[in-house]
Enzyme design. Structure first.
Site, PDB file in Angstrom:
ATOM      1  N   ARG A  25     -66.950  99.113  21.648  1.00 21.76           N
ATOM      2  CA  ARG A  25     -67.797 100.256  21.673  1.00 21.76           C
ATOM      3  C   ARG A  25     -68.392 100.491  20.376  1.00 21.76           C
ATOM      4  O   ARG A  25     -66.545 100.527  19.423  1.00 21.76           O
ATOM      5  CB  ARG A  25     -67.627 101.549  22.777  1.00 21.76           C
ATOM      6  CG  ARG A  25     -68.479 102.788  22.623  1.00 21.76           C
ATOM      7  CD  ARG A  25     -68.518 103.586  23.419  1.00 21.76           C
ATOM      8  NE  ARG A  25     -66.945 103.964  23.174  1.00 21.76           N
ATOM      9  CZ  ARG A  25     -65.810 103.944  24.458  1.00 21.76           C
ATOM     10  NH1 ARG A  25     -66.582 103.248  25.770  1.00 21.76           N
ATOM     11  NH2 ARG A  25     -64.860 104.965  24.272  1.00 21.76           N
ATOM     12  N   HIS A  54     -62.614 106.103  30.627  1.00 28.00           N
ATOM     13  CA  HIS A  54     -61.717 107.152  30.255  1.00 28.00           C
ATOM     14  C   HIS A  54     -60.115 107.719  30.243  1.00 28.00           C
ATOM     15  O   HIS A  54     -59.346 108.069  30.282  1.00 28.00           O
ATOM     16  CB  HIS A  54     -61.643 108.292  31.417  1.00 28.00           C
ATOM     17  CG  HIS A  54     -63.383 108.467  30.946  1.00 28.00           C
ATOM     18  ND1 HIS A  54     -63.957 109.669  32.453  1.00 28.00           N
ATOM     19  CD2 HIS A  54     -64.574 108.857  30.269  1.00 28.00           C
ATOM     20  CE1 HIS A  54     -65.406 109.644  32.136  1.00 28.00           C
ATOM     21  NE2 HIS A  54     -65.416 109.493  30.917  1.00 28.00           N
ATOM     22  N   HIS A  98     -72.264 102.938  31.364  1.00 29.14           N
ATOM     23  CA  HIS A  98     -73.094 104.077  30.505  1.00 29.14           C
ATOM     24  C   HIS A  98     -74.024 104.330  29.781  1.00 29.14           C
ATOM     25  O   HIS A  98     -74.486 103.111  29.347  1.00 29.14           O
ATOM     26  CB  HIS A  98     -71.224 104.901  29.405  1.00 29.14           C
ATOM     27  CG  HIS A  98     -70.778 104.176  28.748  1.00 29.14           C
ATOM     28  ND1 HIS A  98     -71.742 103.987  27.765  1.00 29.14           N
ATOM     29  CD2 HIS A  98     -69.886 102.919  28.105  1.00 29.14           C
ATOM     30  CE1 HIS A  98     -70.774 103.745  26.719  1.00 29.14           C
ATOM     31  NE2 HIS A  98     -70.315 102.485  27.307  1.00 29.14           N
ATOM     32  N   HIS A 137     -75.257 110.998  23.841  1.00 24.24           N
ATOM     33  CA  HIS A 137     -75.161 112.130  24.316  1.00 24.24           C
ATOM     34  C   HIS A 137     -75.346 113.188  23.450  1.00 24.24           C
ATOM     35  O   HIS A 137     -75.199 113.070  22.410  1.00 24.24           O
ATOM     36  CB  HIS A 137     -74.218 112.770  25.431  1.00 24.24           C
ATOM     37  CG  HIS A 137     -72.991 112.798  24.287  1.00 24.24           C
ATOM     38  ND1 HIS A 137     -72.420 113.442  23.368  1.00 24.24           N
ATOM     39  CD2 HIS A 137     -71.480 111.223  24.118  1.00 24.24           C
ATOM     40  CE1 HIS A 137     -71.082 112.710  22.849  1.00 24.24           C
ATOM     41  NE2 HIS A 137     -70.791 111.923  23.274  1.00 24.24           N
ATOM     42  N   TYR A 167     -67.781  95.508  28.166  1.00 23.92           N
ATOM     43  CA  TYR A 167     -66.966  95.722  28.650  1.00 23.92           C
ATOM     44  C   TYR A 167     -66.405  94.535  29.739  1.00 23.92           C
ATOM     45  O   TYR A 167     -67.059  94.632  30.766  1.00 23.92           O
ATOM     46  CB  TYR A 167     -66.338  97.007  29.239  1.00 23.92           C
ATOM     47  CG  TYR A 167     -66.867  98.213  28.252  1.00 23.92           C
ATOM     48  CD1 TYR A 167     -65.760  98.626  27.561  1.00 23.92           C
ATOM     49  CD2 TYR A 167     -67.977  99.006  28.639  1.00 23.92           C
ATOM     50  CE1 TYR A 167     -66.711  99.801  26.731  1.00 23.92           C
ATOM     51  CE2 TYR A 167     -68.364  99.486  27.630  1.00 23.92           C
ATOM     52  CZ  TYR A 167     -67.840 100.475  27.027  1.00 23.92           C
ATOM     53  OH  TYR A 167     -68.400 101.205  25.884  1.00 23.92           O
ATOM     54  N   GLU A 176     -69.446 103.606  17.662  1.00 20.82           N
ATOM     55  CA  GLU A 176     -70.358 105.327  18.364  1.00 20.82           C
ATOM     56  C   GLU A 176     -70.697 105.879  17.133  1.00 20.82           C
ATOM     57  O   GLU A 176     -69.347 106.040  16.129  1.00 20.82           O
ATOM     58  CB  GLU A 176     -69.863 105.936  19.277  1.00 20.82           C
ATOM     59  CG  GLU A 176     -69.712 106.705  20.062  1.00 20.82           C
ATOM     60  CD  GLU A 176     -68.564 107.793  20.330  1.00 20.82           C
ATOM     61  OE1 GLU A 176     -67.771 107.932  20.235  1.00 20.82           O
ATOM     62  OE2 GLU A 176     -69.507 108.731  21.474  1.00 20.82           O
ATOM     63  N   ASP A 188     -67.521 112.636  16.476  1.00 21.05           N
ATOM     64  CA  ASP A 188     -66.611 111.216  17.613  1.00 21.05           C
ATOM     65  C   ASP A 188     -67.380 110.501  17.186  1.00 21.05           C
ATOM     66  O   ASP A 188     -68.391 109.873  17.277  1.00 21.05           O
ATOM     67  CB  ASP A 188     -68.363 111.785  19.005  1.00 21.05           C
ATOM     68  CG  ASP A 188     -68.132 111.333  20.290  1.00 21.05           C
ATOM     69  OD1 ASP A 188     -66.638 110.638  20.328  1.00 21.05           O
ATOM     70  OD2 ASP A 188     -68.543 111.717  21.544  1.00 21.05           O
ATOM     71  N   ASP A 201     -61.268 105.914  20.173  1.00 21.12           N
ATOM     72  CA  ASP A 201     -63.037 106.751  20.623  1.00 21.12           C
ATOM     73  C   ASP A 201     -62.130 107.903  20.155  1.00 21.12           C
ATOM     74  O   ASP A 201     -61.445 108.592  21.217  1.00 21.12           O
ATOM     75  CB  ASP A 201     -63.566 106.561  21.976  1.00 21.12           C
ATOM     76  CG  ASP A 201     -64.615 108.154  21.908  1.00 21.12           C
ATOM     77  OD1 ASP A 201     -64.863 108.415  21.255  1.00 21.12           O
ATOM     78  OD2 ASP A 201     -65.021 107.851  22.977  1.00 21.12           O
ATOM     79  N   GLU A 255     -73.863 105.416  21.047  1.00 29.50           N
ATOM     80  CA  GLU A 255     -72.946 104.352  21.627  1.00 29.50           C
ATOM     81  C   GLU A 255     -72.728 103.440  21.983  1.00 29.50           C
ATOM     82  O   GLU A 255     -72.179 103.357  23.759  1.00 29.50           O
ATOM     83  CB  GLU A 255     -71.251 105.428  22.230  1.00 29.50           C
ATOM     84  CG  GLU A 255     -71.665 106.687  22.959  1.00 29.50           C
ATOM     85  CD  GLU A 255     -71.078 107.534  23.570  1.00 29.50           C
ATOM     86  OE1 GLU A 255     -69.703 106.491  23.419  1.00 29.50           O
ATOM     87  OE2 GLU A 255     -71.468 108.678  22.683  1.00 29.50           O
ATOM     88  N   ASP A 292     -44.586 131.416  30.308  1.00 25.86           N
ATOM     89  CA  ASP A 292     -45.191 132.016  29.938  1.00 25.86           C
ATOM     90  C   ASP A 292     -45.527 131.095  28.763  1.00 25.86           C
ATOM     91  O   ASP A 292     -45.165 131.574  27.246  1.00 25.86           O
ATOM     92  CB  ASP A 292     -43.020 132.434  28.966  1.00 25.86           C
ATOM     93  CG  ASP A 292     -42.545 133.260  30.011  1.00 25.86           C
ATOM     94  OD1 ASP A 292     -43.591 133.555  30.438  1.00 25.86           O
ATOM     95  OD2 ASP A 292     -41.225 133.842  29.768  1.00 25.86           O
ATOM     96  N   HIS A 339     -69.786 117.068  24.008  1.00 23.93           N
ATOM     97  CA  HIS A 339     -70.576 116.764  25.167  1.00 23.93           C
ATOM     98  C   HIS A 339     -71.453 118.048  24.927  1.00 23.93           C
ATOM     99  O   HIS A 339     -71.454 118.972  26.166  1.00 23.93           O
ATOM    100  CB  HIS A 339     -70.771 116.914  26.618  1.00 23.93           C
ATOM    101  CG  HIS A 339     -70.265 115.160  26.509  1.00 23.93           C
ATOM    102  ND1 HIS A 339     -69.822 114.497  27.563  1.00 23.93           N
ATOM    103  CD2 HIS A 339     -69.707 113.731  25.991  1.00 23.93           C
ATOM    104  CE1 HIS A 339     -69.250 113.749  27.641  1.00 23.93           C
ATOM    105  NE2 HIS A 339     -69.377 113.076  26.556  1.00 23.93           N
TER     106      HIS A 339
HETATM  107  N1  GLY Z   1     -66.085 110.347  22.997  1.00 25.81           N
HETATM  108  C1  GLY Z   1     -65.900 111.046  24.003  1.00 25.81           C
HETATM  109  C2  GLY Z   1     -66.866 111.675  24.832  1.00 25.81           C
HETATM  110  O1  GLY Z   1     -68.309 111.240  25.005  1.00 25.81           O
HETATM  111  O2  GLY Z   1     -66.590 112.071  26.710  1.00 25.81           O
END
Ligand code: GLY
Length: 457
Positions: A426, A240, A351, A355, A409, A428, A268, A257, A405, A33, A362
């Site tokens: 990081r 993540h 990474h 983006h 690490y 960004e 972001d 982040d 960004e 529900d 994204h």
């Molecule tokens: N800053 C979140 C991502 O790029 O997924």
């Protein structure tokens, strides 16, 4: 009206006797529900500004728009909220016709009759291809009576992605406002963190997540644009990671982040700060490398340059920093050019540097220059020996928005100086490409370490 203007621009690209069919998102059950909070489909909202679920847009090449939406229903509206309804929709949304969504199965075949091409989002809405097939079957059954059936199906995302990549003035304004709210939220989280630690109170990652949410909602944002990352100490090395329940200790770095969504547009931001408000020597040294890398990427972001130029500029600075700080030893890694060519930096920077950003965090849009889509060359990876396909990078244009960004690490390892173990950093920002350079719309929260220390003091 911005939505009518966008529909007209899309209609002009549908070709002779083209029809585009674009549904909004479906409501998704969370458990018994109880649905997940509804969030409209970005393409649908971009063309209509309409927020209700269970709605469809059909747009003809001559610019005629038809909306299918939930009918007025007193009983349902008592439970779920007021519906616009098909009678009010044409005037409210500037469309030409509207019907209850229950009539989709009869009206859509009529709209497709005698058209040449049906456009819809490919591989976005599960089951949509089947529904289009069903509507086309209805049209085909009328061929013996002289009707003609569309003989071409095309992906409307190809057109809409290009439109959405260039943010118009309305979108730029919304994105600046979203960025401003998010910047305030980062400042609030930094300050609360230091205040609580100074007062001898426990601080957990979720406490700072709560501060972010408070600031987002307090300023009218509907929800976070993505799951916020609040990572204390070594957790920052998990790319993540989500805001969880780890205790934040004085002396650790905290990586946040997080960005809000405002009226369908994302922001972001990542900031990394010392939990107690003072960087240690090694923290500051590593932070400065990342900040210099970000500055290099920002300097390489302007109209007319390639999307990857920012990444390549950042990688060069990060790689030099890794050599300078002894995280990579020149005995083993060789020169700066060796580090870059053999991607030895990727142990600490795995990474890309950015983006697209827009309605989706994204955001849609090709990272390859559309006119050069088919210019593919092969490159042999110097580490793995594998053959990679290389395509020409997208050329930046005014109105595009991307994140910048870079990060580093550093996990604990015997061949890494202990002073840097478990540091994840990081930085960004969101950049709006202009004809001269780029506007960093997220700098309401500082990046300079001295300024961060000052606002946490
Ligand atoms: N800053 C979140 C991502 O790029 O997924």
């Amino acid at each position: 009206m911005i939505y009518a203007d966008r529909r007209a621009r899309l209609a002009a690209q549908l070709g002779d006797r083209g029809v585009a069919i674009i549904p909004t998102a479906t409501e998704k059950p969370r458990n018994r529900d109880n649905d997940y909070l509804f969030r409209f489909d970005s393409y649908f909202h971009y063309l209509t500004g309409f927020n209700e679920p269970n709605a469809w847009l059909a747009l003809r090449a001559d610019g005629h728009s038809t909306l299918f939406c939930n009918p007025k229903d007193m009983e349902r509206e008592i439970w779920d909220g007021i519906r616009l309804g098909p009678d009010a929709a044409p005037e409210a949304l500037g469309i030409q016709a509207a019907y209850p969504v229950t009539e989709l199965g009869t009206k859509l075949p009529e709209l497709l009759e005698n058209q040449a091409t049906v456009w819809y989002p490919f591989a976005v809405h599960p089951g949509l291809e089947t529904r289009v097939d069903e509507w086309l079957q209805v049209v085909r059954r009328k061929v013996r009576q002289g009707a003609s059936c569309p003989d071409t199906q095309r992906d409307v995302c190809v057109l809409l992605d290009e439109m959405r990549m260039i943010k118009d003035a309305h979108e730029q304004d919304l994105m600046r406002r979203a960025a401003h709210i998010s910047a305030g939220a980062h400042i609030r989280a930094m300050q609360v963190c230091a205040q609580r630690l100074r007062a001898g109170q426990e601080v957990r990652e979720y406490h700072l997540d709560a501060e972010l949410l408070h600031e987002f909602r307090q300023h009218g944002s509907q929800y976070p644009a993505y799951g916020s990352i609040v990572a204390a100490g070594a957790n920052a090395c998990v790319l993540h990671y989500r805001a969880d329940n780890a205790t934040i200790e004085a002396g650790e770095l905290v990586l946040i982040d997080a960005g809000c969504e405002l009226d369908g547009y994302a922001s972001d931001i990542t900031r990394t700060f010392p939990a107690n408000g003072r960087f240690s020597g090694p923290q500051r040294a590593l932070y400065d490398v990342v900040l210099n890398a970000q500055e290099a990427a920002v300097a390489a972001t302007r109209s007319g340059v390639r999307f990857v130029d920012g990444h390549e500029a950042a990688v060069r600075v990060l790689s030099q920093g890794l050599l300078d700080l002894g995280l990579l030893s020149s005995d083993k890694a060789g020169t700066l050019e060796d580090v870059i060519e053999r991607r030895l930096y990727s142990r600490f920077y795995m990474h890309r540097t950015g983006h697209w950003l827009g309605m989706d965090v994204h955001d849609c849009g090709s990272y390859v220059e559309p006119t050069e889509q088919h210019q593919v060359s092969d490159r042999t990876d110097p580490v793995t020996g594998a053959t990679q396909k290389v395509r020409p990078s997208r050329i930046l244009q005014p109105g595009m928005v991307l994140t910048i960004e870079p990060g580093l690490y550093v996990r604990a390892a015997p061949d890494v100086p202990e002073a840097y173990w478990n540091l994840g950093i990081r930085i960004e920002d969101d950049a709006l490409v202009t004809s001269k350079g780029c506007e960093l719309i997220t700098r309401g929260v500082p990046v300079a370490p001295d300024e961060i220390e000052r606002l946490m003091a």
